[in-house]
Write an enzyme that holds these catalytic residues in place. Structure first.
Site, short mmCIF file in Angstrom:
data_model
loop_
_atom_site.label_atom_id
_atom_site.label_comp_id
_atom_site.label_asym_id
_atom_site.label_seq_id
_atom_site.Cartn_x
_atom_site.Cartn_y
_atom_site.Cartn_z
CD GLN A 124 -1.82 -8.91 4.32
OE1 GLN A 124 -2.68 -8.08 4.46
NE2 GLN A 124 -0.59 -8.59 3.95
CG MET A 127 -1.90 -1.20 1.15
SD MET A 127 -3.41 -0.95 2.10
CE MET A 127 -2.75 -0.74 3.73
CG HIS A 174 7.23 -2.12 1.88
ND1 HIS A 174 7.02 -0.98 2.62
CD2 HIS A 174 6.07 -2.81 1.93
CE1 HIS A 174 5.77 -0.97 3.09
NE2 HIS A 174 5.18 -2.08 2.69
CD GLN A 224 -5.91 -3.71 2.95
OE1 GLN A 224 -5.86 -4.12 1.80
NE2 GLN A 224 -4.91 -3.91 3.80
N GLY A 234 4.77 -10.10 3.65
CA GLY A 234 5.65 -10.02 4.82
C GLY A 234 5.18 -10.87 5.99
CD GLU A 235 8.73 -14.05 9.90
OE1 GLU A 235 9.70 -13.50 9.34
OE2 GLU A 235 8.86 -14.85 10.83
CB ALA A 270 3.95 4.61 3.31
CG HIS A 276 8.72 0.13 5.82
ND1 HIS A 276 9.05 -1.20 5.83
CD2 HIS A 276 7.37 0.19 6.01
CE1 HIS A 276 7.97 -1.92 6.05
NE2 HIS A 276 6.94 -1.11 6.15
CB SER A 329 3.43 2.08 6.21
OG SER A 329 4.00 1.26 5.23
O1 PAF Z 1 -0.03 -5.85 3.51
C1 PAF Z 1 -0.47 -4.91 2.80
O2 PAF Z 1 0.20 -3.91 2.56
C2 PAF Z 1 -1.88 -5.03 2.23
O3 PAF Z 1 -2.74 -5.68 3.11
C3 PAF Z 1 -1.92 -5.70 0.84
C4 PAF Z 1 -1.48 -7.13 0.90
C5 PAF Z 1 -1.03 -4.92 -0.12
C6 PAF Z 1 -3.35 -5.67 0.29
O4 PAF Z 1 -3.83 -4.38 0.17
#
Ligand code: PAF
Length: 290
Positions: free
Chosen positions: A158, A35, A42, A66, A152-153, A37, A39, A191
């Site tokens: 998720q 999403m 990512h 979400q 990411g862990e 921002a 860091h 973020s």
């Molecule tokens: O983890 C995130 O940044 C979000 O939940 C994702 C997987 C990009 C879905 O919008």
């Protein structure tokens, strides 16, 4: 350093065409959905996926579905120009940054929902959150059709949900888990860390310290499991957290609750609120050697 500018694509038809050309040349494609921002957590996902594939697509889309009505959708940091520079530094091949209309055109009516493992943990205080995630990730994966996608862990629930989603819907993308990255002081990168005042950041550091203590106590069977968790929750509240939304141990493979004894690889997972910022983190717990 001489960096090559990152190409930005905003339309799904252009993304599909580009990925198709790569696939036709026999190249493998990886995707890191974000999403924005960005860091160093990512960027570490990008470096990790580069080991497995020839071309890397990063997506940036702040997904309204979400976020709950009282969450930070409006103030969520949006800084595309800075993100693009960071992506160029790690040699990302393509940024997919669709606008709202491209993802959710007028008349959009579909919801993708995974059951069971989306109950509890983050879902308890964020109703509808995982439906928003699974809906947008289904769309992103179908728009791009990458061979691999990395999540990411830190958002371990998720990652587990998305692995289940691609398995259940036969989406031909392998979902992998990218290593959790911590700042030098131990705080998991996020973020949302930019919302923390220096005082709140000091309080936030109790999360990794507390998780480490729980892992040690449980692995060494020093305390009954529930007592270790209760002590940890109390410690976080005493340290200045406004709320501990959950602090639980779950099995790593299917997130089944662990109540008394660790018999398989598990994780301690937490969500807690400091000031107005909600932070999550988790750490693995080894199963005893049989
Ligand atoms: O983890 C995130 O940044 C979000 O939940 C994702 C997987 C990009 C879905 O919008």
């Amino acid at each position: 350093m001489n960096t090559v500018p990152v190409e930005i694509i905003r339309l799904k038809k252009d993304l599909r065409a580009r990925v198709k050309t790569w696939h036709m040349k026999g190249l493998t494609v990886g995707m890191v959905p974000t999403m924005g921002a960005l860091h160093h957590g990512h960027l570490s996902l990008v470096r990790e996926i580069q080991k497995y594939v020839d071309k890397v697509v990063v997506s940036i889309f702040v997904n309204p579905k979400q976020f709950g009505p009282n969450e930070d959708f409006d103030k969520y940091p949006r800084q595309e120009a800075e993100d693009v520079k960071k992506l160029a530094e790690v040699d990302v091949d393509l940024l997919y940054a669709p606008h709202q209309e491209e993802m959710y055109p007028g008349g959009f009516l579909t919801n993708v929902s995974v059951t069971k493992i989306t109950e509890g943990l983050c879902a308890a205080k964020r109703p509808g959150h995982f439906d928003g995630v699974t809906t947008v990730v289904t769309k992103l994966l179908l728009q791009c059709l990458p061979d691999v996608a990395l999540f990411g862990e830190k958002d371990f629930q998720q990652y587990t949900v998305l692995k289940q989603l691609t398995r259940d819907l036969d989406i031909p993308t392998e979902v992998m888990c990218g290593k959790l990255i911590r700042d030098p002081d131990g705080l998991a990168t996020s973020s949302r860390n930019i919302y923390l005042s220096p005082d709140e950041r000091r309080i936030a550091l109790e999360i990794p310290k507390t998780l480490k203590r729980v892992v040690r106590e449980v692995e060494e069977s020093r305390l009954p499991l529930q007592q270790s968790l209760d002590n940890a929750i109390q410690h976080l509240l005493d340290s200045g957290f406004r709320e501990v939304q959950y602090l639980e141990i779950r099995q790593s493979d299917d997130l089944a609750p662990v109540r008394e004894k660790i018999t398989v690889p598990s994780r301690v997972l937490v969500a807690a609120v400091v000031g107005t910022t909600r932070l999550i983190d988790n750490m693995p717990i080894k199963a005893p050697v049989a």
